[in-house]
Design a protein around this motif. Structure first.
Motif, PDB file in Angstrom:
ATOM      1  N   PRO A   7      -0.865  -3.639   2.521  1.00  0.00           N
ATOM      2  CA  PRO A   7       0.035  -2.819   3.359  1.00  0.00           C
ATOM      3  C   PRO A   7       1.385  -3.479   3.624  1.00  0.00           C
ATOM      4  O   PRO A   7       2.400  -2.774   3.762  1.00  0.00           O
ATOM      5  CB  PRO A   7      -0.767  -2.655   4.656  1.00  0.00           C
ATOM      6  N   TYR A   8       1.402  -4.814   3.695  1.00  0.00           N
ATOM      7  CA  TYR A   8       2.662  -5.514   3.928  1.00  0.00           C
ATOM      8  C   TYR A   8       3.636  -5.315   2.764  1.00  0.00           C
ATOM      9  O   TYR A   8       4.858  -5.352   2.950  1.00  0.00           O
ATOM     10  CB  TYR A   8       2.407  -7.017   4.105  1.00  0.00           C
ATOM     11  N   THR A   9       3.099  -5.128   1.570  1.00  0.00           N
ATOM     12  CA  THR A   9       3.952  -5.057   0.375  1.00  0.00           C
ATOM     13  C   THR A   9       4.357  -3.636  -0.001  1.00  0.00           C
ATOM     14  O   THR A   9       5.189  -3.461  -0.891  1.00  0.00           O
ATOM     15  CB  THR A   9       3.234  -5.694  -0.835  1.00  0.00           C
ATOM     16  N   LEU A  10       3.790  -2.622   0.666  1.00  0.00           N
ATOM     17  CA  LEU A  10       4.111  -1.238   0.303  1.00  0.00           C
ATOM     18  C   LEU A  10       5.600  -0.915   0.407  1.00  0.00           C
ATOM     19  O   LEU A  10       6.148  -0.240  -0.478  1.00  0.00           O
ATOM     20  CB  LEU A  10       3.293  -0.269   1.157  1.00  0.00           C
ATOM     21  N   PRO A  11       6.306  -1.348   1.459  1.00  0.00           N
ATOM     22  CA  PRO A  11       7.754  -1.071   1.497  1.00  0.00           C
ATOM     23  C   PRO A  11       8.507  -1.717   0.334  1.00  0.00           C
ATOM     24  O   PRO A  11       9.535  -1.187  -0.106  1.00  0.00           O
ATOM     25  CB  PRO A  11       8.194  -1.678   2.844  1.00  0.00           C
ATOM     26  N   ILE A  12       7.990  -2.845  -0.156  1.00  0.00           N
ATOM     27  CA  ILE A  12       8.628  -3.535  -1.279  1.00  0.00           C
ATOM     28  C   ILE A  12       8.410  -2.759  -2.574  1.00  0.00           C
ATOM     29  O   ILE A  12       9.251  -2.762  -3.474  1.00  0.00           O
ATOM     30  CB  ILE A  12       8.078  -4.969  -1.437  1.00  0.00           C
ATOM     31  N   GLY A  45      11.174  -0.118  -3.430  1.00  0.00           N
ATOM     32  CA  GLY A  45      12.447  -0.741  -3.798  1.00  0.00           C
ATOM     33  C   GLY A  45      12.379  -1.463  -5.127  1.00  0.00           C
ATOM     34  O   GLY A  45      13.290  -1.351  -5.957  1.00  0.00           O
ATOM     35  N   PHE A  46      11.292  -2.207  -5.351  1.00  0.00           N
ATOM     36  CA  PHE A  46      11.158  -2.959  -6.593  1.00  0.00           C
ATOM     37  C   PHE A  46      10.985  -2.047  -7.792  1.00  0.00           C
ATOM     38  O   PHE A  46      11.491  -2.339  -8.876  1.00  0.00           O
ATOM     39  CB  PHE A  46       9.977  -3.934  -6.485  1.00  0.00           C
ATOM     40  N   TRP A  47      10.241  -0.960  -7.616  1.00  0.00           N
ATOM     41  CA  TRP A  47      10.067  -0.041  -8.741  1.00  0.00           C
ATOM     42  C   TRP A  47      11.388   0.610  -9.122  1.00  0.00           C
ATOM     43  O   TRP A  47      11.699   0.737 -10.305  1.00  0.00           O
ATOM     44  CB  TRP A  47       9.010   1.011  -8.389  1.00  0.00           C
ATOM     45  N   THR A  88       6.140  -4.152 -13.518  1.00  0.00           N
ATOM     46  CA  THR A  88       5.807  -2.815 -14.026  1.00  0.00           C
ATOM     47  C   THR A  88       7.025  -1.891 -13.990  1.00  0.00           C
ATOM     48  O   THR A  88       7.214  -1.071 -14.897  1.00  0.00           O
ATOM     49  CB  THR A  88       4.659  -2.195 -13.216  1.00  0.00           C
ATOM     50  N   GLY A  89       7.853  -2.022 -12.963  1.00  0.00           N
ATOM     51  CA  GLY A  89       9.059  -1.196 -12.897  1.00  0.00           C
ATOM     52  C   GLY A  89       9.996  -1.486 -14.049  1.00  0.00           C
ATOM     53  O   GLY A  89      10.512  -0.561 -14.703  1.00  0.00           O
ATOM     54  N   ALA A  90      10.227  -2.778 -14.328  1.00  0.00           N
ATOM     55  CA  ALA A  90      11.115  -3.160 -15.426  1.00  0.00           C
ATOM     56  C   ALA A  90      10.540  -2.754 -16.774  1.00  0.00           C
ATOM     57  O   ALA A  90      11.267  -2.290 -17.665  1.00  0.00           O
ATOM     58  CB  ALA A  90      11.361  -4.676 -15.386  1.00  0.00           C
ATOM     59  N   ALA A  91       9.225  -2.922 -16.935  1.00  0.00           N
ATOM     60  CA  ALA A  91       8.581  -2.549 -18.195  1.00  0.00           C
ATOM     61  C   ALA A  91       8.693  -1.043 -18.439  1.00  0.00           C
ATOM     62  O   ALA A  91       9.036  -0.604 -19.547  1.00  0.00           O
ATOM     63  CB  ALA A  91       7.117  -2.985 -18.184  1.00  0.00           C
ATOM     64  N   LEU A  92       8.421  -0.241 -17.416  1.00  0.00           N
ATOM     65  CA  LEU A  92       8.518   1.217 -17.562  1.00  0.00           C
ATOM     66  C   LEU A  92       9.961   1.646 -17.820  1.00  0.00           C
ATOM     67  O   LEU A  92      10.214   2.547 -18.629  1.00  0.00           O
ATOM     68  CB  LEU A  92       7.985   1.904 -16.304  1.00  0.00           C
TER      69      LEU A  92
END
Length: 240
Positions: A19-24, A27-29, A150-154
């Motif tokens: 849950p702590y990483t969901l906001p990230i 943005g990262f994707w 995964t964002g960069a790969a996609l």
């Protein structure tokens, strides 16, 4: 439940960290896919953003690396640029020395995978007593790493399928740094350091030209802010 936690402490740590990483994640994707598309329209195969995001895992450096790969081979410039852009991680590392004690082999990955967002969560999060600290910090770091990867790969894969005009997409890096600068400007009451950075950059552009000003500017900014660190800190304390 207690028996499950004892047998597999990583399960509880994963459930707590996620849950702590969901906001990230969002943005990262978005930024990761933008980076992957940017690499693709710059002429690179999708394997470049895929492996660079996995092995380098430094968003700003990865964007800058595109122009480095397209330019003349200059390892010294690449090294200095990388050090200057990520110099803040030296201070992150010092701040995390105590928190990384006693986590075993995970310490090596925590050091390698530290980014702004992972540092922020791992430094400030109140980890429950029944959750293993090492596994919690590991999963925070790992999940953020995978979001970017995964964002960069996609983005790299789907970038080749895009048919709209991508002219001007390379401006995304400039826009990203402008947004970061504006966020810091609005957050800080004292703009002395920001104005000094702008002024020194303009001086270096005039002195060294637009193609060679970056490294002298960053060296000058780091040197001046190091010398004036204590006066600036005192000024900031007085305003608080």
């Amino acid at each position: 439940m207690q028996q499950l936690t004892k047998k597999a402490p990583w399960i509880m740590a994963f459930k707590t960290a996620f849950p702590y990483t969901l906001p990230i994640f969002a943005g990262f994707w978005f930024l990761g896919m933008t980076y992957g598309i940017y690499m693709n329209v710059s002429g690179f195969n999708f394997l470049y953003p895929m492996f660079m995001s996995l092995l380098i895992f430094a968003g700003s450096v990865e964007f800058v690396a595109v122009s480095m790969l397209l330019g003349a081979f200059d390892p010294l410039q690449a090294f200095l640029m990388t050090v200057m852009i990520n110099a803040r991680h030296l201070f992150y590392g010092i701040s995390m020395l105590d928190r990384y004690k006693g986590v075993g082999w995970k310490k090596f990955y925590l050091i390698y995978g530290m980014c702004d967002e992972s540092f922020s969560i791992n430094y400030t999060a109140k980890i429950p007593e029944n959750v293993d600290k090492g596994w919690f910090m590991f999963f925070v770091t790992f999940l953020n790493h995978m979001y970017w990867f995964t964002g960069a790969a996609l983005g790299g894969i789907f970038g080749s399928l895009i048919r709209f005009n991508t002219e001007g997409l390379d401006f995304v890096m400039t826009a990203m740094f402008v947004v970061i600068f504006m966020e810091q400007w609005m957050k800080d009451k004292d703009h002395t350091s920001a104005l000094m950075g702008i002024g020194l950059s303009l001086v270096c552009v005039i002195a060294f030209g637009s193609d060679h000003f970056m490294i002298p500017a960053m060296i000058s900014i780091v040197a001046i802010l190091t010398v004036l660190r204590k006066p600036l800190e005192r000024k900031g304390d007085e305003e608080i």
